[in-house]
Design a protein around this motif. Sequence first.
Motif, PDB file in Angstrom:
ATOM      1  N   VAL A  34     -27.864  61.468  81.962  1.00 25.00           N
ATOM      2  CA  VAL A  34     -27.912  60.266  81.380  1.00 25.00           C
ATOM      3  C   VAL A  34     -27.381  60.678  80.801  1.00 25.00           C
ATOM      4  CG1 VAL A  34     -30.720  60.638  82.337  1.00 25.00           C
ATOM      5  CG2 VAL A  34     -29.506  62.033  80.270  1.00 25.00           C
ATOM      6  N   THR A  35     -25.881  60.288  81.155  1.00 22.99           N
ATOM      7  CA  THR A  35     -24.472  60.599  79.842  1.00 22.99           C
ATOM      8  C   THR A  35     -24.981  58.846  79.467  1.00 22.99           C
ATOM      9  OG1 THR A  35     -23.566  61.795  81.380  1.00 22.99           O
ATOM     10  CG2 THR A  35     -21.767  60.981  80.567  1.00 22.99           C
ATOM     11  N   GLY A  36     -24.887  57.344  80.587  1.00 25.99           N
ATOM     12  CA  GLY A  36     -24.881  56.755  80.340  1.00 25.99           C
ATOM     13  C   GLY A  36     -25.831  55.748  78.886  1.00 25.99           C
ATOM     14  N   LEU A  37     -26.811  56.537  79.798  1.00 23.26           N
ATOM     15  CA  LEU A  37     -27.655  56.142  78.345  1.00 23.26           C
ATOM     16  C   LEU A  37     -27.276  57.027  77.174  1.00 23.26           C
ATOM     17  CD1 LEU A  37     -31.197  56.833  80.322  1.00 23.26           C
ATOM     18  CD2 LEU A  37     -30.441  54.502  80.061  1.00 23.26           C
ATOM     19  N   VAL A  38     -26.978  58.231  76.767  1.00 20.48           N
ATOM     20  CA  VAL A  38     -27.080  59.099  76.050  1.00 20.48           C
ATOM     21  C   VAL A  38     -25.808  58.023  75.089  1.00 20.48           C
ATOM     22  CG1 VAL A  38     -26.173  61.245  74.802  1.00 20.48           C
ATOM     23  CG2 VAL A  38     -27.712  61.312  76.513  1.00 20.48           C
ATOM     24  N   LYS A  39     -25.176  57.974  75.583  1.00 14.99           N
ATOM     25  CA  LYS A  39     -24.169  57.236  75.648  1.00 14.99           C
ATOM     26  C   LYS A  39     -24.362  55.846  74.863  1.00 14.99           C
ATOM     27  CE  LYS A  39     -19.591  59.042  77.240  1.00 14.99           C
ATOM     28  NZ  LYS A  39     -18.369  59.182  78.056  1.00 14.99           N
ATOM     29  N   ALA A  40     -25.280  55.067  75.635  1.00 17.92           N
ATOM     30  CA  ALA A  40     -25.229  53.966  74.930  1.00 17.92           C
ATOM     31  C   ALA A  40     -26.658  54.374  73.569  1.00 17.92           C
ATOM     32  CB  ALA A  40     -26.876  53.411  75.664  1.00 17.92           C
ATOM     33  N   TRP A  41     -27.316  55.422  73.535  1.00 21.84           N
ATOM     34  CA  TRP A  41     -28.046  55.949  72.029  1.00 21.84           C
ATOM     35  C   TRP A  41     -26.841  56.049  71.423  1.00 21.84           C
ATOM     36  CZ3 TRP A  41     -32.060  55.519  68.947  1.00 21.84           C
ATOM     37  CH2 TRP A  41     -32.433  56.205  68.556  1.00 21.84           C
ATOM     38  N   HIS A  42     -26.492  56.979  71.321  1.00 25.20           N
ATOM     39  CA  HIS A  42     -25.741  56.987  70.236  1.00 25.20           C
ATOM     40  C   HIS A  42     -24.758  55.629  69.586  1.00 25.20           C
ATOM     41  CE1 HIS A  42     -25.794  61.110  70.342  1.00 25.20           C
ATOM     42  NE2 HIS A  42     -25.342  61.126  71.478  1.00 25.20           N
ATOM     43  N   PHE A  43     -24.378  55.114  70.326  1.00 22.79           N
ATOM     44  CA  PHE A  43     -23.755  53.179  69.964  1.00 22.79           C
ATOM     45  C   PHE A  43     -24.669  52.633  69.129  1.00 22.79           C
ATOM     46  CE2 PHE A  43     -23.277  49.253  70.674  1.00 22.79           C
ATOM     47  CZ  PHE A  43     -22.195  48.931  70.635  1.00 22.79           C
ATOM     48  N   ILE A  44     -26.111  52.546  69.903  1.00 27.38           N
ATOM     49  CA  ILE A  44     -27.166  52.138  68.765  1.00 27.38           C
ATOM     50  C   ILE A  44     -27.447  52.712  67.311  1.00 27.38           C
ATOM     51  CG2 ILE A  44     -29.718  51.777  69.115  1.00 27.38           C
ATOM     52  CD1 ILE A  44     -29.019  50.862  72.360  1.00 27.38           C
ATOM     53  N   ALA A  45     -27.477  53.899  67.506  1.00 30.39           N
ATOM     54  CA  ALA A  45     -27.508  55.099  66.332  1.00 30.39           C
ATOM     55  C   ALA A  45     -26.650  54.846  65.329  1.00 30.39           C
ATOM     56  CB  ALA A  45     -27.701  56.177  66.872  1.00 30.39           C
ATOM     57  N   ASP A  46     -25.283  54.414  66.159  1.00 29.25           N
ATOM     58  CA  ASP A  46     -24.210  54.616  64.757  1.00 29.25           C
ATOM     59  C   ASP A  46     -23.995  53.037  64.225  1.00 29.25           C
ATOM     60  OD1 ASP A  46     -22.561  57.179  64.928  1.00 29.25           O
ATOM     61  OD2 ASP A  46     -21.270  56.132  66.924  1.00 29.25           O
ATOM     62  N   PHE A  47     -24.417  52.428  64.956  1.00 33.28           N
ATOM     63  CA  PHE A  47     -24.566  50.679  64.796  1.00 33.28           C
ATOM     64  C   PHE A  47     -25.776  50.124  64.022  1.00 33.28           C
ATOM     65  CE2 PHE A  47     -25.953  45.810  65.147  1.00 33.28           C
ATOM     66  CZ  PHE A  47     -24.954  45.808  65.153  1.00 33.28           C
ATOM     67  N   PHE A  48     -26.742  50.944  63.819  1.00 35.90           N
ATOM     68  CA  PHE A  48     -28.340  51.337  63.064  1.00 35.90           C
ATOM     69  C   PHE A  48     -27.774  51.724  61.642  1.00 35.90           C
ATOM     70  CE2 PHE A  48     -29.930  48.293  66.515  1.00 35.90           C
ATOM     71  CZ  PHE A  48     -29.738  47.345  65.463  1.00 35.90           C
ATOM     72  N   CYS A  49     -26.710  52.679  61.607  1.00 36.26           N
ATOM     73  CA  CYS A  49     -26.513  53.813  60.828  1.00 36.26           C
ATOM     74  C   CYS A  49     -27.668  54.455  60.955  1.00 36.26           C
ATOM     75  CB  CYS A  49     -26.373  53.595  59.281  1.00 36.26           C
ATOM     76  SG  CYS A  49     -24.916  52.482  59.475  1.00 36.26           S
ATOM     77  N   LEU A  50     -28.328  55.331  62.283  1.00 35.11           N
ATOM     78  CA  LEU A  50     -29.236  56.239  61.685  1.00 35.11           C
ATOM     79  C   LEU A  50     -29.025  57.477  62.413  1.00 35.11           C
ATOM     80  CD1 LEU A  50     -31.778  54.390  64.356  1.00 35.11           C
ATOM     81  CD2 LEU A  50     -31.617  54.106  63.085  1.00 35.11           C
ATOM     82  N   PRO A  51     -29.450  58.406  61.873  1.00 35.08           N
ATOM     83  CA  PRO A  51     -29.400  60.103  61.857  1.00 35.08           C
ATOM     84  C   PRO A  51     -29.471  60.622  62.821  1.00 35.08           C
ATOM     85  CG  PRO A  51     -31.181  59.663  60.165  1.00 35.08           C
ATOM     86  CD  PRO A  51     -30.556  58.594  60.963  1.00 35.08           C
TER      87      PRO A  51
END
Length: 96
Positions: free
Chosen positions: A71-88
Amino acid sequence: MRGRWITRPFLVSFCCTALALVFLIGMLVVDAEGRHMNFSDDSPAVELVYNADGTADLQLNAFRLGRRIEVTGLVKAWHFIADFFCLPHGRFPTQP
């Protein structure tokens, strides 16, 4: 009067989806508790494993599956979204 008939299919499908998710989560909880009580197995039903080569796997321990799904792609997408919205969130491990 017409608005009542338009929202009914949405409400029925929403309730069916919510009940299906509650049923699936309940099955996972019962499986985890049964493994803990019978076999003293404390491993979670679903676990995210970061590998040394920079990939991520989803370890499925529920229902005696014991499988890993990449699930590397999904994890990288989640980290991108979390960085974009400043989520911890935790950082994706980098290679040394």
